[in-house]
Scaffold this active site. Sequence first.
Site, PDB file in Angstrom:
ATOM      1  N   GLY A  43       6.341   4.767   3.798  1.00  0.00           N
ATOM      2  CA  GLY A  43       4.906   4.595   3.566  1.00  0.00           C
ATOM      3  C   GLY A  43       4.439   3.282   4.156  1.00  0.00           C
ATOM      4  O   GLY A  43       5.233   2.342   4.300  1.00  0.00           O
ATOM      5  N   GLN A  48      -0.979  -3.799   5.093  1.00  0.00           N
ATOM      6  CA  GLN A  48       0.279  -4.286   5.665  1.00  0.00           C
ATOM      7  C   GLN A  48       0.219  -4.481   7.175  1.00  0.00           C
ATOM      8  O   GLN A  48       1.120  -5.068   7.757  1.00  0.00           O
ATOM      9  CB  GLN A  48       1.416  -3.314   5.332  1.00  0.00           C
ATOM     10  CG  GLN A  48       1.739  -3.253   3.853  1.00  0.00           C
ATOM     11  CD  GLN A  48       2.870  -2.283   3.596  1.00  0.00           C
ATOM     12  OE1 GLN A  48       2.643  -1.095   3.442  1.00  0.00           O
ATOM     13  NE2 GLN A  48       4.095  -2.779   3.571  1.00  0.00           N
ATOM     14  N   CYS A  90       9.925  -2.818   0.357  1.00  0.00           N
ATOM     15  CA  CYS A  90       8.609  -2.859   0.986  1.00  0.00           C
ATOM     16  C   CYS A  90       8.754  -3.419   2.395  1.00  0.00           C
ATOM     17  O   CYS A  90       9.485  -4.389   2.600  1.00  0.00           O
ATOM     18  CB  CYS A  90       7.689  -3.752   0.154  1.00  0.00           C
ATOM     19  SG  CYS A  90       6.027  -3.892   0.815  1.00  0.00           S
ATOM     20  N   LEU A  91       8.058  -2.803   3.356  1.00  0.00           N
ATOM     21  CA  LEU A  91       8.157  -3.271   4.742  1.00  0.00           C
ATOM     22  C   LEU A  91       7.567  -4.675   4.902  1.00  0.00           C
ATOM     23  O   LEU A  91       7.848  -5.348   5.892  1.00  0.00           O
ATOM     24  CB  LEU A  91       7.465  -2.293   5.692  1.00  0.00           C
ATOM     25  CG  LEU A  91       8.070  -0.884   5.753  1.00  0.00           C
ATOM     26  CD1 LEU A  91       7.303  -0.009   6.738  1.00  0.00           C
ATOM     27  CD2 LEU A  91       9.547  -0.935   6.117  1.00  0.00           C
ATOM     28  N   HIS A 132       2.976   2.953  -5.056  1.00  0.00           N
ATOM     29  CA  HIS A 132       3.321   1.696  -4.362  1.00  0.00           C
ATOM     30  C   HIS A 132       2.287   1.392  -3.273  1.00  0.00           C
ATOM     31  O   HIS A 132       1.812   0.263  -3.168  1.00  0.00           O
ATOM     32  CB  HIS A 132       4.732   1.837  -3.773  1.00  0.00           C
ATOM     33  CG  HIS A 132       5.193   0.688  -2.932  1.00  0.00           C
ATOM     34  ND1 HIS A 132       6.296  -0.084  -3.264  1.00  0.00           N
ATOM     35  CD2 HIS A 132       4.720   0.171  -1.772  1.00  0.00           C
ATOM     36  CE1 HIS A 132       6.459  -1.023  -2.337  1.00  0.00           C
ATOM     37  NE2 HIS A 132       5.528  -0.892  -1.421  1.00  0.00           N
ATOM     38  N   GLU A 133       1.944   2.415  -2.491  1.00  0.00           N
ATOM     39  CA  GLU A 133       0.995   2.211  -1.385  1.00  0.00           C
ATOM     40  C   GLU A 133      -0.414   1.953  -1.904  1.00  0.00           C
ATOM     41  O   GLU A 133      -1.133   1.118  -1.377  1.00  0.00           O
ATOM     42  CB  GLU A 133       1.012   3.413  -0.430  1.00  0.00           C
ATOM     43  CG  GLU A 133       2.360   3.701   0.236  1.00  0.00           C
ATOM     44  CD  GLU A 133       2.978   2.483   0.917  1.00  0.00           C
ATOM     45  OE1 GLU A 133       2.243   1.614   1.409  1.00  0.00           O
ATOM     46  OE2 GLU A 133       4.220   2.399   0.941  1.00  0.00           O
ATOM     47  N   HIS A 136      -0.931  -1.539  -2.774  1.00  0.00           N
ATOM     48  CA  HIS A 136      -1.200  -2.411  -1.621  1.00  0.00           C
ATOM     49  C   HIS A 136      -2.702  -2.538  -1.364  1.00  0.00           C
ATOM     50  O   HIS A 136      -3.192  -3.609  -1.027  1.00  0.00           O
ATOM     51  CB  HIS A 136      -0.546  -1.849  -0.348  1.00  0.00           C
ATOM     52  CG  HIS A 136       0.886  -2.265  -0.161  1.00  0.00           C
ATOM     53  ND1 HIS A 136       1.271  -3.589  -0.069  1.00  0.00           N
ATOM     54  CD2 HIS A 136       2.018  -1.544  -0.017  1.00  0.00           C
ATOM     55  CE1 HIS A 136       2.589  -3.645   0.113  1.00  0.00           C
ATOM     56  NE2 HIS A 136       3.071  -2.415   0.141  1.00  0.00           N
TER      57      HIS A 136
HETATM   58 ZN    ZN Z   1       5.006  -1.954   0.352  1.00  0.00          ZN
END
Ligand code: ZN
Length: 193
Positions: A43, A48, A90-91, A132-133, A136
């Site tokens: 995701g 991000q 997380c990226l 989670h997304e 963000h």
């Molecule tokens: Zn993340």
Amino acid sequence: MQIVSYPHPTLRHKSLPIKRVNAELREIVSEMFALMYEARGVGLAANQVDLPIRLFIMNLEAKPDAGEEFVFINPVISRAKGSAEKEEGCLSLPELYGPVKRPKQVRVQAYGLDGQEFQADVDGLFARVVQHELDHLDGVLFVDRMSETNRLEIVDELDVFETEFASQREAGGIPSDEEIARQTAEWEKKYCL
Ligand code: ZN
């Protein structure tokens, strides 16, 4: 376009709903998928990639030739049920993992790139990634949702991210807060106002 790391200020921005979809936004989404696959993520939220708009993408297979690609525009979660604790990553916090407790099942409503509204009742990994997304888009990171005890264990790792960010900024690799705020206002004007 690139994935920004903690503690980049856009990761703390509460993004505004998107009011229009155009060819540029479709191109942005396709670039986001390319970046997400490159980073082997499931995701990726607009915040991000330094974009302050309410959109995230998802493919639970993390590969372009497998699974299903989802685009969530202006997502809303409701009917949260149950509770489950699982490791998350997380990226924007590469190589950092920690347990997060979240509702097990949720209903998500959103718009696709075609402007059509859709709704799904999801659970398991799908529900976790959606939550989670969506976090963000509200400027919330998974580490914020970790228990006090578990957070203490990652304080040093967060410190390393903060030091790295400061040195990148000093080297001119990251714009000032003022410049980021100016760009944010421009994107909001284009897509959200
Ligand atoms: Zn993340």
